[in-house]
Design an enzyme around this catalytic site. Structure first.
Site, short mmCIF file in Angstrom:
data_model
loop_
_atom_site.label_atom_id
_atom_site.label_comp_id
_atom_site.label_asym_id
_atom_site.label_seq_id
_atom_site.Cartn_x
_atom_site.Cartn_y
_atom_site.Cartn_z
N SER A 92 0.87 -0.89 -0.01
CA SER A 92 0.18 -0.27 0.30
C SER A 92 0.94 1.51 -0.01
O SER A 92 1.76 1.50 -0.67
CB SER A 92 -1.10 -0.18 1.04
N ASP A 230 -2.21 5.47 -3.54
CA ASP A 230 -0.69 5.97 -3.12
C ASP A 230 -0.82 4.13 -4.21
O ASP A 230 -1.37 4.72 -5.30
CB ASP A 230 -1.69 4.90 -1.95
N ASP A 232 -0.94 1.27 -4.17
CA ASP A 232 -1.75 0.33 -4.54
C ASP A 232 -3.63 1.58 -5.14
O ASP A 232 -4.56 0.21 -4.91
CB ASP A 232 -2.43 -0.79 -3.68
N ASP A 234 -5.17 2.48 -2.97
CA ASP A 234 -7.15 2.00 -2.14
C ASP A 234 -7.42 3.34 -1.25
O ASP A 234 -8.58 4.00 -0.87
CB ASP A 234 -7.04 0.35 -0.58
#
Length: 435
Positions: A92, A230, A232, A234
């Site tokens: 992440s 960020d 990934d 999410d």
């Protein structure tokens, strides 16, 4: 092993191909027969995806590999491909030296405590259901998961007037945002759109400091909005048309206020969410129900009736009617839709009032004993006390929270009030509990 957002650590340290093989074995041994797996832009993810896939197949599970895909793309693909579980290989917003694994259910909700415990027990005991030579699972690769995600976003929102939007992908896996916004009729320019897990342009976590370039570009152009992800995707943070990087509390309040309807008046947010969010949604009949810190706990609350929306000020936003996975691209498109109906993003938040907030951290090697002592003192001295995650004390005009860090030898103290002097007073009262 599992933190509030999966398994994370340094590649070559706690995160190895050996762990990935065993995690794949454990997932398949728990009866998940079809596994979807994708990765962020970290190069180490290629090896970890291969290793996890091998472990799952060795225990009889079929694997569908998505390649480079944002975490919400992976979560949405579980149901789309009739799978049982999804694994996103990502750390992440952590630095490039790290990697990890997030496990998802078909609803988009992260693995719950009982699921995590079952996986962890198998890893600890090396207890796997290995198959014979003729029982290995298959592996196939799908290349349409990102397009499916983009199409779902296009269906979920309606942008009234075209916008000029700058999307800072952060060298991660969030290109789906630019794809969806373009399909919705916006003119999109990207920053740092080349996937590169060393994150050469900026650190992965989108903050005011790391997204300074985005703010500069938006302010210097005719852009209506800036979006930042960020690694990934999410998480989603935003910049207004004048280049201001918006706080997570402001975005939470804005999303919450526009999600509330007659049947869904509750908002889920963690204990450290600003009182300003409560005040902002109160005029439309909304209430905030606070959870433990971590988007997994927000998502768990959203599985209950009456909730319209949930989020964390760190940038994780969840609309339970779409998916219970934090979906940064969905947040970006939703924000663009709100801006398209208003004069500007700054005008949407003109009546949002931020309150003074104070934060301190105290180093200690005895976090558990310190928190036990704090809890005893608080329960003996205060009435409105919440102990689901640290110790939070609420007052009519503010609150304070004493909470142990999950990763560092620190106890964090946070205080907020509508008045600066009162915020200082509450911080002093909270700190005195640690003496």
């Amino acid at each position: 092993m599992f933190g509030t957002s999966g398994i994370r650590g340094a590649v070559g340290g706690s995160i190895t191909a050996s762990l990935a093989v065993d995690l794949g074995r454990a997932v398949a041994s728990e009866g998940y027969e079809h596994v979807v797996v994708g990765r962020d832009s970290r190069e180490s993810g290629r090896v970890l995806v291969d290793a996890l896939s091998a472990g799952a197949r060795e225990c009889g599970a079929d694997v569908t590999a998505l390649g480079l895909a944002s975490t919400p793309t992976v979560a949405r693909a579980i149901e789309a491909y009739d799978a049982d579980v999804g694994v996103s290989v990502t750390a992440s917003h952590n630095p490039e030296t790290d990697n990890g694994f997030k496990l998802w259910n078909p609803s988009g909700q992260a693995f719950g405590a009982s699921q995590r415990d079952a996986i962890e027990a198998r890893l600890a005991d090396d207890e796997y259901e290995l198959t014979g030579w003729d029982g290995h699972g298959s592996k196939m690769t799908r290349h349409d998961a990102v397009d499916r995600h983009a199409a779902a976003l296009e269906s979920a929102v309606d942008i009234v007037d075209s916008l000029d939007i700058i999307v800072d992908v952060g060298n991660g896996a969030g290109q789906v945002t630019a794809t969806a916004l373009t399909a919705l009729g916006c003119h999109v320019e990207t920053l740092n759109a080349q996937p590169d897990g060393s994150f050469p342009a900026r650190p992965s976590e989108p903050t005011a400091e790391t997204c300074a370039r985005l703010s500069e570009v938006v302010a210097a152009t005719d852009a209506d909005l800036g979006i930042a992800h960020d690694g990934d995707a999410d998480r989603m943070m935003a910049v207004s048309e004048d280049g201001e990087f918006l706080s997570g509390d402001a975005l939470l309040a804005l999303f919450a206020r526009h999600a509330i309807d007659d049947d869904h008046r509750k908002i889920a947010a963690p204990l450290n969410t600003s009182l300003a969010v409560d005040d902002y949604i109160d005029p439309v009949g909304g209430t905030v129900e606070r959870t433990k810190v971590g988007d997994v706990y927000v998502a768990e609350a959203l599985s209950q009736p009456g909730f319209a929306f949930g989020g964390e000020p760190s940038g994780a936003w969840i609309w339970p009617g779409q998916t219970r996975c934090p979906d940064g691209p969905l947040a970006a498109c939703t924000l663009a839709a709100l801006v398209s109906e208003a004069a500007s993003l700054s005008s949407l938040l003109a009546d949002f009032e931020a309150y003074p907030i104070r934060r301190e951290s105290i180093e200690t090697d005895e976090k558990e004993a310190t928190m036990e002592r704090v809890e005893q003192r608080v329960l003996a001295s205060y009435d409105d006390v919440e102990t689901i995650d640290g110790v939070r004390v609420a007052f009519d005009d503010g609150w304070f929270l004493v909470r142990a860090s999950g990763t560092q030898p620190l106890v964090r103290v946070t205080a907020e009030a509508r008045d600066a002097d009162r915020a200082d007073e509450l911080l002093d009262a909270a700190q005195s509990l640690l003496d």
